[in-house]
Enzyme design. Structure first.
Site, PDB file in Angstrom:
ATOM      1  N   GLU A  55       0.810  -1.214   0.000  1.00  0.00           N
ATOM      2  CA  GLU A  55       0.000   0.000   0.000  1.00  0.00           C
ATOM      3  C   GLU A  55       0.848   1.271   0.000  1.00  0.00           C
ATOM      4  O   GLU A  55       0.513   2.230  -0.693  1.00  0.00           O
ATOM      5  CB  GLU A  55      -0.958   0.019   1.202  1.00  0.00           C
ATOM      6  CG  GLU A  55      -2.123  -0.934   1.056  1.00  0.00           C
ATOM      7  CD  GLU A  55      -3.095  -0.558  -0.054  1.00  0.00           C
ATOM      8  OE1 GLU A  55      -3.169   0.628  -0.439  1.00  0.00           O
ATOM      9  OE2 GLU A  55      -3.794  -1.466  -0.547  1.00  0.00           O
ATOM     10  N   ASN A  66      -7.513   9.715  -5.040  1.00  0.00           N
ATOM     11  CA  ASN A  66      -8.195   8.741  -5.882  1.00  0.00           C
ATOM     12  C   ASN A  66      -9.070   9.448  -6.920  1.00  0.00           C
ATOM     13  O   ASN A  66      -9.393  10.619  -6.768  1.00  0.00           O
ATOM     14  CB  ASN A  66      -9.060   7.819  -5.014  1.00  0.00           C
ATOM     15  CG  ASN A  66      -8.225   7.047  -4.018  1.00  0.00           C
ATOM     16  OD1 ASN A  66      -7.314   6.319  -4.384  1.00  0.00           O
ATOM     17  ND2 ASN A  66      -8.526   7.233  -2.743  1.00  0.00           N
ATOM     18  N   ASP A  68     -12.138   9.266  -7.444  1.00  0.00           N
ATOM     19  CA  ASP A  68     -13.441   9.701  -6.933  1.00  0.00           C
ATOM     20  C   ASP A  68     -13.346  10.932  -6.032  1.00  0.00           C
ATOM     21  O   ASP A  68     -14.340  11.385  -5.476  1.00  0.00           O
ATOM     22  CB  ASP A  68     -14.142   8.555  -6.194  1.00  0.00           C
ATOM     23  CG  ASP A  68     -13.444   8.143  -4.910  1.00  0.00           C
ATOM     24  OD1 ASP A  68     -12.368   8.691  -4.584  1.00  0.00           O
ATOM     25  OD2 ASP A  68     -13.981   7.245  -4.221  1.00  0.00           O
ATOM     26  N   SER A  70     -11.643  11.111  -3.221  1.00  0.00           N
ATOM     27  CA  SER A  70     -11.239  10.740  -1.866  1.00  0.00           C
ATOM     28  C   SER A  70      -9.721  10.607  -1.824  1.00  0.00           C
ATOM     29  O   SER A  70      -9.055  10.613  -2.862  1.00  0.00           O
ATOM     30  CB  SER A  70     -11.910   9.424  -1.443  1.00  0.00           C
ATOM     31  OG  SER A  70     -11.407   8.338  -2.211  1.00  0.00           O
ATOM     32  N   ASP A  72      -6.299   8.522   0.195  1.00  0.00           N
ATOM     33  CA  ASP A  72      -5.803   7.426   1.026  1.00  0.00           C
ATOM     34  C   ASP A  72      -4.643   7.971   1.841  1.00  0.00           C
ATOM     35  O   ASP A  72      -3.776   8.674   1.308  1.00  0.00           O
ATOM     36  CB  ASP A  72      -5.318   6.256   0.171  1.00  0.00           C
ATOM     37  CG  ASP A  72      -6.445   5.607  -0.611  1.00  0.00           C
ATOM     38  OD1 ASP A  72      -7.604   5.669  -0.172  1.00  0.00           O
ATOM     39  OD2 ASP A  72      -6.162   5.031  -1.673  1.00  0.00           O
ATOM     40  N   ASN A  79      -8.727   5.023   3.467  1.00  0.00           N
ATOM     41  CA  ASN A  79      -9.504   5.912   2.607  1.00  0.00           C
ATOM     42  C   ASN A  79     -10.378   6.889   3.390  1.00  0.00           C
ATOM     43  O   ASN A  79     -11.071   6.509   4.336  1.00  0.00           O
ATOM     44  CB  ASN A  79     -10.366   5.070   1.665  1.00  0.00           C
ATOM     45  CG  ASN A  79     -11.090   5.911   0.657  1.00  0.00           C
ATOM     46  OD1 ASN A  79     -12.226   6.306   0.861  1.00  0.00           O
ATOM     47  ND2 ASN A  79     -10.419   6.202  -0.450  1.00  0.00           N
TER      48      ASN A  79
END
Length: 149
Positions: A55, A66, A68, A70, A72, A79
Site C-alpha cells: 500500500e 483517488n 473519486d 477521496s 488514502d 480511505n
C-alpha cells in the site's frame, strides 16, 4: 571539517527533497507485534507487513488522491470516504478521526483504524493491493532477520 559540513548539507537536502517518512520493516514488525496484531482476526504479522509494503512501501506520510476525489492516508492507505475525516470530501468517518492523524509517526491511530477495518466484513480483502499481492501467498519471509522481543 569542510567535508563533514558538506556531507551534512547534502544529507539535509536529500531529506527535504525526499520528504518521505519510511519506517524500517523490522521496526514496524515489532510495533505491530507489541500492538497485538499477530493473529488479529486471523491475520499474521507477515500479512500486516505485506499490506503496509504494497500500500505505501512503508511510507508513514503517504497521501494518495483517488479518481473519486477521496484520499488514502498513511502506511495502510486508509480511505477518507469511509474511515476518516479529511475536510475535502464527504466521509462516513467510521474510525472517528481526522485523516491527518493517520500520518502520525507513532502509528497508533493507523493501527487502531486498520484493526477496525479488518474486523469488519471482508477483513484485509478491503485492500485491493493486499488481495492482489499478499493473499494466499507464503509471507513468512517478511519477518526474516527481525527480532520481536
Amino acid at each position: 571539517m569542510m567535508m563533514r559540513v558538506l556531507l551534512i548539507c547534502v544529507a539535509s537536502c536529500l531529506l527535504v527533497v525526499n520528504g518521505e517518512d519510511i519506517i524500517n520493516r523490522c521496526t514496524l514488525a515489532k510495533l505491530l507485534y507489541e500492538e497485538d496484531l499477530d493473529g488479529y482476526e486471523g491475520y499474521t504479522l507477515p500479512d500486516w507487513l505485506c499490506l503496509a509494503f504494497v500500500e505505501s512501501n512503508f511510507n508513514i506520510s503517504k497521501v494518495n488522491e483517488n479518481v473519486d476525489g477521496s484520499f488514502d492516508y498513511g502506511i495502510f492507505q486508509i480511505n477518507s470516504h469511509y474511515w476518516c475525516k479529511d475536510y475535502h470530501s464527504h466521509s462516513e468517518n467510521f474510525c472517528h478521526l481526522d485523516c491527518q492523524e493517520l500520518l502520525d509517526p507513532h502509528l497508533l491511530p493507523s493501527i487502531q483504524c486498520a484493526k477496525k477495518i479488518v474486523s469488519m466484513s471482508g477483513g484485509m480483502r478491503n485492500w485491493a493491493e493486499w488481495k492482489l499481492h499478499c493473499s494466499g501467498r507464503p509471507l513468512s519471509y517478511w519477518l526474516t532477520g527481525c527480532r520481536l522481543s
